[in-house]
Design an enzyme around this catalytic site. Sequence first.
Site, PDB file in Angstrom:
ATOM      1  N   ASP A   1       0.879  -1.160   0.000  1.00  0.00           N
ATOM      2  CA  ASP A   1       0.000   0.000   0.000  1.00  0.00           C
ATOM      3  C   ASP A   1       0.934   1.234   0.000  1.00  0.00           C
ATOM      4  O   ASP A   1       2.131   1.104   0.286  1.00  0.00           O
ATOM      5  CB  ASP A   1      -0.865  -0.038   1.261  1.00  0.00           C
TER       6      ASP A   1
ATOM      7  N   ASP B   1      -0.143   5.050   0.983  1.00  0.00           N
ATOM      8  CA  ASP B   1      -0.404   5.990   2.079  1.00  0.00           C
ATOM      9  C   ASP B   1      -0.296   5.280   3.423  1.00  0.00           C
ATOM     10  O   ASP B   1      -1.071   4.370   3.698  1.00  0.00           O
ATOM     11  CB  ASP B   1      -1.827   6.569   1.946  1.00  0.00           C
TER      12      ASP B   1
ATOM     13  N   GLY C   1      -7.394   3.980   3.403  1.00  0.00           N
ATOM     14  CA  GLY C   1      -7.590   2.963   2.371  1.00  0.00           C
ATOM     15  C   GLY C   1      -8.924   3.070   1.644  1.00  0.00           C
ATOM     16  O   GLY C   1      -9.216   2.265   0.773  1.00  0.00           O
TER      17      GLY C   1
ATOM     18  N   ASP D   1      -1.513  -0.538   6.144  1.00  0.00           N
ATOM     19  CA  ASP D   1      -1.700   0.139   7.430  1.00  0.00           C
ATOM     20  C   ASP D   1      -3.180   0.339   7.745  1.00  0.00           C
ATOM     21  O   ASP D   1      -3.517   0.920   8.779  1.00  0.00           O
ATOM     22  CB  ASP D   1      -1.018   1.513   7.431  1.00  0.00           C
TER      23      ASP D   1
HETATM   24  C1  G6P Z   1      -5.607   6.042   0.035  1.00  0.00           C
HETATM   25  C2  G6P Z   1      -5.792   6.799   1.336  1.00  0.00           C
HETATM   26  C3  G6P Z   1      -7.207   7.325   1.447  1.00  0.00           C
HETATM   27  C4  G6P Z   1      -7.600   8.097   0.199  1.00  0.00           C
HETATM   28  C5  G6P Z   1      -7.468   7.218  -1.023  1.00  0.00           C
HETATM   29  C6  G6P Z   1      -7.809   7.941  -2.329  1.00  0.00           C
HETATM   30  O1  G6P Z   1      -6.247   4.821   0.142  1.00  0.00           O
HETATM   31  O2  G6P Z   1      -5.507   5.955   2.435  1.00  0.00           O
HETATM   32  O3  G6P Z   1      -7.279   8.160   2.589  1.00  0.00           O
HETATM   33  O4  G6P Z   1      -8.926   8.578   0.286  1.00  0.00           O
HETATM   34  O5  G6P Z   1      -6.128   6.745  -1.109  1.00  0.00           O
HETATM   35  O6  G6P Z   1      -6.845   8.931  -2.576  1.00  0.00           O
HETATM   36  P1  G6P Z   1      -6.975  10.048  -3.670  1.00  0.00           P
HETATM   37  O7  G6P Z   1      -5.576  10.636  -3.724  1.00  0.00           O
HETATM   38  O8  G6P Z   1      -7.337   9.369  -4.968  1.00  0.00           O
HETATM   39  O9  G6P Z   1      -8.005  10.995  -3.240  1.00  0.00           O
HETATM   40 MG    MG Z   2      -2.747   3.083   3.653  1.00  0.00          MG
END
Ligand code: G6P
Ligand code: MG
Length: 220
Positions: free
Chosen positions: A8, A10, A45, A171
Amino acid sequence: KPQAVIFDLDGVITDTAHLHFVAWRNVAAEVGIMIDEKFNAELKGISRMASLERILRHGGKDAAFDLSAREALAGRKNALYVDSLSQLTPQSVLPGMTSLLHTLKAQGIKTGLASVSLNAPAILTALGLQSHFDFCADASRLKRSKPDPEIFLAACEGLKVDPARCIGIEDAQAGIEAINASGMLSVGIGVGLKHADLLLDSTEELTWPRLEAFWNQQQR
Ligand code: G6P
Ligand code: MG
């Protein structure tokens, strides 16, 4: 040895969770909804629109915004978030991750990325990691968000590996569920995650010797 390790982004490669939070907090406040860090953990996520839906529900306002109003809010959040990404540099890679990526390559183990973020390519570039992954799943082509295993299965397909011979690292609770449903072994980073096959406190503990010992123990 595993055939591949799929990460993953983020919260595993870099800590953008706080930047997502700050951007969402601003947009939520505009429509009179307060969110805190504890609530933010539930957004890890989760895709952009699904995150907005959870925020509106949290504030009891899910009926108040139609699709075009939601798209406008999500667009404002993304503009704030993309602005904040200019803070990212190669120093923003979490401890140990660059060296783990190098070691995996030296071991002949493939590396993949499974992030639902549409900003993943820009983030990898800012971190100087764009050439460090053998395959990055394309978030724009996904039909289902984590906890569905779709993104991890897409990464395995792109890498031409068998999920049963791979490790996934996450995470977020939704991410652990996605890895488990894909048939890969799951490694969780951070406290309080449930159902991870291996749970570590931080990326500092995520070394190849640790992963190798875990893999060997699971094969018995
Ligand atoms: C990751 C993060 C989320 C976020 C998602 C979409 O999964 O953990 O918090 O909303 O990505 O990200 P984006 O950059 O496409 O808005
Ligand atoms: Mg993550």
